[in-house]
Design a protein around this motif. Structure first.
Motif, short mmCIF file in Angstrom:
data_model
loop_
_atom_site.label_atom_id
_atom_site.label_comp_id
_atom_site.label_asym_id
_atom_site.label_seq_id
_atom_site.Cartn_x
_atom_site.Cartn_y
_atom_site.Cartn_z
N GLU A 136 0.84 -1.21 0.00
CA GLU A 136 0.00 0.00 0.00
C GLU A 136 0.86 1.25 0.00
N ALA A 137 1.93 1.24 0.82
CA ALA A 137 2.82 2.39 0.87
C ALA A 137 3.55 2.57 -0.45
N ASP A 138 3.95 1.45 -1.06
CA ASP A 138 4.63 1.55 -2.36
C ASP A 138 3.71 2.16 -3.41
N ALA A 139 2.42 1.81 -3.32
CA ALA A 139 1.47 2.38 -4.28
C ALA A 139 1.37 3.90 -4.10
N LEU A 140 1.37 4.36 -2.85
CA LEU A 140 1.34 5.80 -2.60
C LEU A 140 2.61 6.46 -3.11
N ALA A 141 3.75 5.83 -2.87
CA ALA A 141 5.02 6.40 -3.32
C ALA A 141 5.09 6.42 -4.84
N ALA A 142 4.56 5.37 -5.47
CA ALA A 142 4.58 5.35 -6.94
C ALA A 142 3.75 6.49 -7.52
N ALA A 143 2.75 6.92 -6.76
CA ALA A 143 1.93 8.05 -7.22
C ALA A 143 2.54 9.38 -6.82
N GLY A 144 3.75 9.35 -6.26
CA GLY A 144 4.40 10.59 -5.86
C GLY A 144 3.95 11.12 -4.52
N ARG A 145 3.15 10.37 -3.78
CA ARG A 145 2.63 10.81 -2.47
C ARG A 145 3.54 10.24 -1.37
N PHE A 146 4.80 10.71 -1.37
CA PHE A 146 5.80 10.16 -0.47
C PHE A 146 5.48 10.45 1.00
N ALA A 147 4.98 11.66 1.28
CA ALA A 147 4.66 12.01 2.66
C ALA A 147 3.59 11.09 3.22
N GLU A 148 2.56 10.81 2.44
CA GLU A 148 1.51 9.92 2.92
C GLU A 148 2.05 8.50 3.13
N ALA A 149 2.92 8.09 2.24
CA ALA A 149 3.49 6.75 2.36
C ALA A 149 4.31 6.63 3.65
N VAL A 150 5.11 7.66 3.95
CA VAL A 150 5.93 7.62 5.17
C VAL A 150 5.04 7.70 6.41
N HIS A 151 3.99 8.50 6.35
CA HIS A 151 3.05 8.56 7.47
C HIS A 151 2.42 7.19 7.73
N LEU A 152 2.12 6.48 6.69
CA LEU A 152 1.56 5.13 6.84
C LEU A 152 2.56 4.21 7.53
N LEU A 153 3.82 4.31 7.14
CA LEU A 153 4.86 3.51 7.80
C LEU A 153 4.98 3.88 9.28
N LEU A 154 4.87 5.18 9.58
CA LEU A 154 4.99 5.61 10.97
C LEU A 154 3.85 5.04 11.81
N HIS A 155 2.62 5.14 11.32
CA HIS A 155 1.49 4.63 12.10
C HIS A 155 1.62 3.12 12.32
N ARG A 156 2.05 2.39 11.29
CA ARG A 156 2.20 0.95 11.47
C ARG A 156 3.37 0.64 12.41
N SER A 157 4.41 1.44 12.40
CA SER A 157 5.53 1.22 13.31
C SER A 157 5.10 1.39 14.76
N VAL A 158 4.25 2.39 15.01
CA VAL A 158 3.74 2.59 16.37
C VAL A 158 2.90 1.38 16.79
N GLU A 159 2.10 0.85 15.86
CA GLU A 159 1.31 -0.34 16.18
C GLU A 159 2.21 -1.54 16.49
N ASP A 160 3.29 -1.67 15.73
CA ASP A 160 4.24 -2.76 15.99
C ASP A 160 4.87 -2.63 17.37
N ILE A 161 5.24 -1.41 17.74
CA ILE A 161 5.84 -1.20 19.07
C ILE A 161 4.83 -1.54 20.16
N GLU A 162 3.58 -1.13 19.96
CA GLU A 162 2.55 -1.41 20.95
C GLU A 162 2.32 -2.92 21.10
N THR A 163 2.45 -3.65 19.98
CA THR A 163 2.27 -5.10 20.03
C THR A 163 3.45 -5.78 20.71
#
Length: 233
Positions: A136-163
């Motif tokens: 999903e993040a790669d799809a956003l990056a491919a569309a040039g929406r790099f900030a949204e892609a990185v935000h998605l990674l950040l939110h999932r990283s926080v979920e991983d830490i919580e788990t």
């Protein structure tokens, strides 16, 4: 003393009456008194020894507590004895009966294999979720929406830490606080810090996230998903 003196006088009189040599009481009395005064002859019973001192109160309390414990545990003594006998029997069977030892080892191997399979299934599910997120993040990056892609990674990283570290992520905690948390292993903390720094620079620094920054954050998230990176050094 009076009995001894009377006996001596009587013996002297009897000796004199029987024709023996005469003992003069005037000579006997001083000699008797001098002998008794020397202290070598016991003329009275010694005083009785003092009674033994009672034990200290703490020792008495300890004895009473031990007695109460044995009284309380007495009903369980027999079952515990049979348990001990059973354990000793199993120990002897395992070390001296090869067939029994092979059977026990087979059970232990199957238990370990089952645990390993469960861990593999959990790891496969986690890897599948990570791949879906990266897709999903790669799809956003491919569309040039790099900030949204990185935000998605950040939110999932926080979920991983919580788990992986329950209780570390709190409602008011910030990404910078998580990046500095000492409870995170060094590799995982470094990976999360790279993602959080990119988002912070984008939001508060006004700098756009380009393809190079996206590639760095994607690699950081890949490091964050590796299980061994969550073990402490």
């Amino acid at each position: 003393m009076w009995i001894a003196q009377t006996s001596a006088v009587a013996d002297a009189s009897r000796g004199a009456g029987e024709g023996g040599w005469l003992l003069d009481p005037e000579l006997v009395d001083p000699a008797f008194s001098q002998t008794v005064a020397g202290g070598e002859i016991q003329t009275a019973f010694p005083p009785p020894p003092p009674p033994p001192a009672p034990p200290p109160e703490w020792l008495t309390s300890l004895y009473e507590a031990i007695g109460r414990f044995f009284d309380w545990s007495a009903p369980a003594a027999k079952p515990l004895m049979w348990v001990a006998v059973a354990l000793v029997a199993l120990y002897l069977l395992y070390h001296f009966v090869p067939a029994f030892a092979r059977w026990v080892d087979a059970l232990r191997f199957r238990a370990r294999r089952s645990d390993a399979d469960d861990a593999d299934r959990a790891g496969a599910a986690e890897a599948g979720a990570a791949r879906a997120l990266l897709a999903e993040a790669d799809a956003l990056a491919a569309a040039g929406r790099f900030a949204e892609a990185v935000h998605l990674l950040l939110h999932r990283s926080v979920e991983d830490i919580e788990t992986r570290r329950p209780g570390l992520v709190k409602p008011a905690i910030t990404s910078r606080d998580l990046a500095e948390a000492r409870d995170l292993p060094p590799v995982a903390r470094g990976a999360f810090s790279r993602i959080a720094r990119a988002v912070e620079i984008s939001l508060f620094g006004g700098r756009a996230i380009d393809a190079g920054a996206w590639d760095q954050c994607r690699a950081a998230y890949a490091d964050l998903t590796v299980a061994r990176n969550w073990t402490r050094a």
